[in-house]
Design an enzyme around this catalytic site. Sequence first.
Site, PDB file in Angstrom:
ATOM      1  N   LYS A 112     -33.366   9.201 -12.649  1.00  0.00           N
ATOM      2  CA  LYS A 112     -32.638  10.268 -13.325  1.00  0.00           C
ATOM      3  C   LYS A 112     -33.568  11.109 -14.207  1.00  0.00           C
ATOM      4  O   LYS A 112     -33.282  12.264 -14.492  1.00  0.00           O
ATOM      5  CB  LYS A 112     -31.539   9.678 -14.215  1.00  0.00           C
ATOM      6  CG  LYS A 112     -30.585   8.712 -13.547  1.00  0.00           C
ATOM      7  CD  LYS A 112     -29.588   9.413 -12.674  1.00  0.00           C
ATOM      8  CE  LYS A 112     -28.387   8.550 -12.297  1.00  0.00           C
ATOM      9  NZ  LYS A 112     -28.681   7.309 -11.565  1.00  0.00           N
TER      10      LYS A 112
HETATM   11  C1  LIG Z   1     -28.124   6.818 -10.431  1.00  0.00           C
HETATM   12  C2  LIG Z   1     -28.879   5.819  -9.676  1.00  0.00           C
HETATM   13  C3  LIG Z   1     -28.688   5.649  -8.297  1.00  0.00           C
HETATM   14  C4  LIG Z   1     -27.653   6.425  -7.520  1.00  0.00           C
HETATM   15  O1  LIG Z   1     -27.972   7.800  -7.418  1.00  0.00           O
HETATM   16  P1  LIG Z   1     -26.823   8.858  -7.079  1.00  0.00           P
HETATM   17  O2  LIG Z   1     -27.480  10.180  -7.212  1.00  0.00           O
HETATM   18  O3  LIG Z   1     -25.749   8.649  -8.101  1.00  0.00           O
HETATM   19  O4  LIG Z   1     -26.343   8.570  -5.706  1.00  0.00           O
HETATM   20  C5  LIG Z   1     -29.477   4.723  -7.640  1.00  0.00           C
HETATM   21  N1  LIG Z   1     -30.385   3.980  -8.305  1.00  0.00           N
HETATM   22  C6  LIG Z   1     -30.582   4.108  -9.633  1.00  0.00           C
HETATM   23  C7  LIG Z   1     -31.582   3.231 -10.305  1.00  0.00           C
HETATM   24  C8  LIG Z   1     -29.849   5.034 -10.362  1.00  0.00           C
HETATM   25  O5  LIG Z   1     -30.062   5.160 -11.674  1.00  0.00           O
END
Ligand SMILES: *Cc1c(COP(=O)(O)O)cnc(C)c1O
Length: 494
Positions: A112
């Site tokens: 993120k």
């Molecule tokens: C948010 C997240 C995901 C999922 O990603 P999306 O964009 O919500 O599909 C997968 N792995 C981690 C570690 C995350 O923080």
Amino acid sequence: MALLYKSTRNPENVVSASQAILQGLAIDGGLYVPTEIPKADLDFAKLARQSYQEIAAQIMQLFLPDFSQEELSECIEQAYDQKFEDKEITPLVKAGDQYYLELFHGPTLAFKDIALSILPYLMKKAAQKNHSDKEIVILTATSGDTGKSAMEGFANVENTQIIVFYPENGVSPIQKRQMLTQKGKNTSVAAIEGNFDDAQTKVKQLFNDENLRAKMARNNKVFSSANSINIGRLVPQIVYYVYAYSRLVKSGEIKNGEEINVSVPTGNFGNILAGFYAKKIGVPIRHLICASNQNNVLTDFFQTGNYDRNRPFYVTSSPSMDILVSSNLERLIFYLTKEDSKQTTKLMKELNENGKYTITPEMKEGLTDFLADFASEKETSQTVRKMYERSNYVIDPHTAVATCVAEKYQEKEELSTVVLSTASPYKFPQSVLQAIKKQATTKEDFAALEEVKQYVDRPLPESIQELEHAKINHKVKISAEQMTAYVEKVLDLS
Ligand SMILES: *Cc1c(COP(=O)(O)O)cnc(C)c1O
């Protein structure tokens, strides 16, 4: 004509890229999508010689045409600097039969950070562009990683506030501690009794609450979103798909133009949707592999055309994917209907009212860009161990889910596969330790960390090391019903 953004629920609701970033969610409840797929001329031989930042400037310009190249470069420089541990920002590493695109070298050790370290700068510029002096209030529901990452990005950014809601029992101890120790006068965090979907549903209601919206306007404030429904989150994520392919070409692992598969550990469908756009602008991706954990609502959807959230909710070792309503799927649905906003609205209404919908056979034919499967808890754990034993490479449970599902397809399709590595193994030490040692551990996350260190050939980042003894700054715990009142109190709305 320049590229603009329109709502998935009303083709007449058209705004500029900067307005879409400011608003987050469209006022009609829909999500903004570009009015066209931009024409890109991706020369990978050339891109292979460029830095992450240079590639980012070109790709983001395609999707955000009302930002000048100078403005974008300024945002990019501020976002992708030393707060990323690795100069490459998202290094591509070969281990076992896969290539891992490590997206976790930012300040909170999860992918993120890639989008959320640039979003505050994009928002500030967007506000200037639209002559808005309103305070931007970010409301965010988090399954664990978005909340911390967004607060880290927005902390002390002037004229912004951020309020984060997380499911009290749905995040890992380290994730929780990362959030509760957040500094910054403009940050607030509340634990919610319930799961992520409860928090996310309520946040969506807050955005659409006319009474609250009017109060905000009277106080010269406006809501926006740092969740992946905001195109300001999606666009920066398209960059690393282009980057990954350029590095495969650069290292000679593939020939320029050769197709690859990409396996994406999926929750809210934001990361993989960015991959979908990357494919559309010309990255040679044959299949985007949608990898789920035991909450496999998306696997069923891709395999049958039925989306049904009426099922048990599991708390798994990959909590950031414990989601039954994937918000960004609405954008894919919109494309599958050939951009028919009436049909999209109808399906989303069914989802809202009955928790399920079925797409038509014609829509299902449009799913050829994707493959989908899931990994059980046992498979996830086995995959962590196998990667360590065979390749001396330690992966976190989210990355393990994507690896496990990638392997299921590698038997059928012999293509180079890039696995998106979305979190550092240091973020989920308990699960990693249990997997590697093949036995349950009574160790709490912080004690487990000490032991995991010996398996990972990368030092423990300082931000995690400091965490155990950092001061707790946030203590609020409320029910989903109390969220409106909480927001009004934090913002001092009258
Ligand atoms: C948010 C997240 C995901 C999922 O990603 P999306 O964009 O919500 O599909 C997968 N792995 C981690 C570690 C995350 O923080």
